[in-house]
Write an enzyme that holds these catalytic residues in place. Sequence first.
Site, PDB file in Angstrom:
ATOM      1  N   ARG A  15     -12.455  -5.980 -11.009  1.00 59.05           N
ATOM      2  CA  ARG A  15     -13.051  -6.578 -10.081  1.00 59.05           C
ATOM      3  C   ARG A  15     -13.884  -5.743  -9.646  1.00 59.05           C
ATOM      4  O   ARG A  15     -14.006  -4.949  -9.019  1.00 59.05           O
ATOM      5  CB  ARG A  15     -12.090  -7.111  -8.856  1.00 59.05           C
ATOM      6  CG  ARG A  15     -11.242  -7.936  -9.342  1.00 59.05           C
ATOM      7  CD  ARG A  15      -9.637  -8.256  -8.608  1.00 59.05           C
ATOM      8  NE  ARG A  15      -9.087  -6.629  -8.706  1.00 59.05           N
ATOM      9  CZ  ARG A  15      -8.037  -6.697  -7.866  1.00 59.05           C
ATOM     10  NH1 ARG A  15      -7.660  -7.588  -6.902  1.00 59.05           N
ATOM     11  NH2 ARG A  15      -7.415  -5.320  -8.020  1.00 59.05           N
ATOM     12  N   LYS A  63      -7.973   2.402   5.581  1.00 60.17           N
ATOM     13  CA  LYS A  63      -7.834   0.860   5.471  1.00 60.17           C
ATOM     14  C   LYS A  63      -6.377   0.766   6.155  1.00 60.17           C
ATOM     15  O   LYS A  63      -5.759   1.588   6.355  1.00 60.17           O
ATOM     16  CB  LYS A  63      -7.647   0.382   4.050  1.00 60.17           C
ATOM     17  CG  LYS A  63      -6.574   1.101   3.016  1.00 60.17           C
ATOM     18  CD  LYS A  63      -6.879   0.921   1.610  1.00 60.17           C
ATOM     19  CE  LYS A  63      -6.285   1.516   0.630  1.00 60.17           C
ATOM     20  NZ  LYS A  63      -6.445   1.240  -0.815  1.00 60.17           N
ATOM     21  N   ASP A  90      -3.077  -2.226  -8.818  1.00 59.95           N
ATOM     22  CA  ASP A  90      -4.592  -1.983  -8.705  1.00 59.95           C
ATOM     23  C   ASP A  90      -4.753  -0.681  -8.747  1.00 59.95           C
ATOM     24  O   ASP A  90      -4.287   0.537  -8.380  1.00 59.95           O
ATOM     25  CB  ASP A  90      -5.021  -2.399  -7.241  1.00 59.95           C
ATOM     26  CG  ASP A  90      -4.848  -3.695  -6.811  1.00 59.95           C
ATOM     27  OD1 ASP A  90      -4.640  -4.641  -7.677  1.00 59.95           O
ATOM     28  OD2 ASP A  90      -5.109  -4.209  -5.785  1.00 59.95           O
ATOM     29  N   ASN A 133       0.790  -4.498  -5.873  1.00 58.79           N
ATOM     30  CA  ASN A 133       1.132  -5.575  -5.294  1.00 58.79           C
ATOM     31  C   ASN A 133       2.494  -6.235  -5.868  1.00 58.79           C
ATOM     32  O   ASN A 133       2.740  -6.607  -6.871  1.00 58.79           O
ATOM     33  CB  ASN A 133      -0.152  -6.674  -5.499  1.00 58.79           C
ATOM     34  CG  ASN A 133      -1.021  -6.232  -4.984  1.00 58.79           C
ATOM     35  OD1 ASN A 133      -1.737  -6.447  -3.933  1.00 58.79           O
ATOM     36  ND2 ASN A 133      -1.832  -5.495  -5.826  1.00 58.79           N
ATOM     37  N   ARG A 145     -16.161  -2.773  -1.795  1.00 54.03           N
ATOM     38  CA  ARG A 145     -14.877  -3.664  -2.348  1.00 54.03           C
ATOM     39  C   ARG A 145     -15.171  -4.312  -3.277  1.00 54.03           C
ATOM     40  O   ARG A 145     -16.194  -5.058  -3.624  1.00 54.03           O
ATOM     41  CB  ARG A 145     -14.544  -4.219  -1.131  1.00 54.03           C
ATOM     42  CG  ARG A 145     -13.992  -3.590   0.185  1.00 54.03           C
ATOM     43  CD  ARG A 145     -13.987  -4.337   1.524  1.00 54.03           C
ATOM     44  NE  ARG A 145     -15.185  -5.406   1.644  1.00 54.03           N
ATOM     45  CZ  ARG A 145     -15.250  -6.320   2.756  1.00 54.03           C
ATOM     46  NH1 ARG A 145     -14.046  -6.597   3.283  1.00 54.03           N
ATOM     47  NH2 ARG A 145     -16.242  -6.925   2.724  1.00 54.03           N
ATOM     48  N   LYS A 169       0.706  -1.283  -0.086  1.00 53.78           N
ATOM     49  CA  LYS A 169      -0.012   0.087  -0.164  1.00 53.78           C
ATOM     50  C   LYS A 169       0.897   1.162  -0.091  1.00 53.78           C
ATOM     51  O   LYS A 169       0.673   2.257  -0.749  1.00 53.78           O
ATOM     52  CB  LYS A 169      -0.970  -0.020   1.309  1.00 53.78           C
ATOM     53  CG  LYS A 169      -2.027  -0.960   0.996  1.00 53.78           C
ATOM     54  CD  LYS A 169      -3.026  -1.076   2.153  1.00 53.78           C
ATOM     55  CE  LYS A 169      -4.123  -2.079   2.112  1.00 53.78           C
ATOM     56  NZ  LYS A 169      -3.651  -3.575   1.598  1.00 53.78           N
ATOM     57  N   GLU A 199      -2.751   0.581  -5.464  1.00 52.12           N
ATOM     58  CA  GLU A 199      -2.110  -0.391  -4.954  1.00 52.12           C
ATOM     59  C   GLU A 199      -0.859  -0.990  -5.594  1.00 52.12           C
ATOM     60  O   GLU A 199      -1.464  -1.136  -6.743  1.00 52.12           O
ATOM     61  CB  GLU A 199      -2.813  -1.496  -4.035  1.00 52.12           C
ATOM     62  CG  GLU A 199      -2.119  -2.431  -2.968  1.00 52.12           C
ATOM     63  CD  GLU A 199      -2.859  -3.102  -2.231  1.00 52.12           C
ATOM     64  OE1 GLU A 199      -2.755  -4.340  -1.848  1.00 52.12           O
ATOM     65  OE2 GLU A 199      -4.281  -2.553  -1.866  1.00 52.12           O
ATOM     66  N   ARG A 219      -6.899  -5.142 -11.651  1.00 50.39           N
ATOM     67  CA  ARG A 219      -5.690  -5.826 -11.572  1.00 50.39           C
ATOM     68  C   ARG A 219      -5.061  -5.887 -12.975  1.00 50.39           C
ATOM     69  O   ARG A 219      -5.376  -6.527 -13.867  1.00 50.39           O
ATOM     70  CB  ARG A 219      -5.843  -7.183 -10.832  1.00 50.39           C
ATOM     71  CG  ARG A 219      -4.639  -7.760 -10.761  1.00 50.39           C
ATOM     72  CD  ARG A 219      -3.423  -7.177 -10.235  1.00 50.39           C
ATOM     73  NE  ARG A 219      -3.673  -6.846  -8.768  1.00 50.39           N
ATOM     74  CZ  ARG A 219      -3.675  -7.692  -7.751  1.00 50.39           C
ATOM     75  NH1 ARG A 219      -3.326  -9.017  -8.170  1.00 50.39           N
ATOM     76  NH2 ARG A 219      -4.148  -7.281  -6.518  1.00 50.39           N
TER      77      ARG A 219
END
Length: 319
Positions: A229, A164, A277, A287, A237, A129, A285, A214
């Site tokens: 998503r 978050k 993301d 990852n 979410r 993050k 984000e 993603r």
Amino acid sequence: MHILFIADPLESFKTYKDSTFAMMRAAAARGHTLSACEPKDVMWQSGGVVTGFVRDISLTGELENWFISKQDKPNERPAPLKDFDAVIMRKDPPFDSEYFYATHLLEQAEREGAKVFNKARSLRDHPEKLAIMEFPQFVSPTLVTRDASDIKRFHAEHKDIILKPLDGMGGAGIFRVKADGLNLGGIIETLNKDGAQTVMVQKFIPAIEQGDKRILVINGAPVPYCLARIPQGGEVRGNLAAGGKGVAQPITPRDREIAEHIGSNLAKRGLFLIGLDVIGEQLTEINVTSPTCFQEITDQMGWDVATHFITQLELLLNQ
């Protein structure tokens, strides 16, 4: 090549969607030899080299009972990590103390000659993050703090916000607070634990209705398709683990701009595979531990992500 995958227990894989399984299947199809272990099976004894107690596996071609191991137990075969052509670190989050220690063992293995993907130090240096803060030109207004008054000030400025935890995964612990500020104090207390834990706060991005995309970046270049998503049932979410619906689609010019800029920078640091993301046109984000969505993109778009991953790995190792 002989490839070692360091991952969660093989018996826990959901092979119909697991990206590590897809990598293994693609590697085997290209004639490579497979071994596997868990982080707990890696050890370093003074005077020796970093060693994994591994299982040498072959694939059955089935989704159930999907592998055959030459060893009944991992401790039957100790193998120095430097003896493998590639070591692929695919342990799922959380990034806890044990994951942190594993990166130190992997970094020592690299000093001994092991080729680890993603690079151990870079795994450690890019919290998933926090890593976005290096690229403010792609990020919506974002605050990282453990101070409640900072969060309340941010909310007063931006009205509609997302809060978050920095160590969350799968959408866990994500809260939305709208302009009315309902329950903001309680949410802050829950997340920052009375000032003991750091929280990330972001301006809410309405484009989440079209999905949290993603975008996979392999060896510095984006895969041409992403997985959006899409939140379901009034959820904020989009994470698949939180019930989001995965819809594959081509990446947009803005997606490509973000991915190429970040990918070229992070590939130089040894981050061979990253998952970005993106909501709307904003990065949320980066990852680096074990990016997923290989199979969903492949199944829906017919573009074989795992085979591309292995061919790029071959190219890199043969340079």
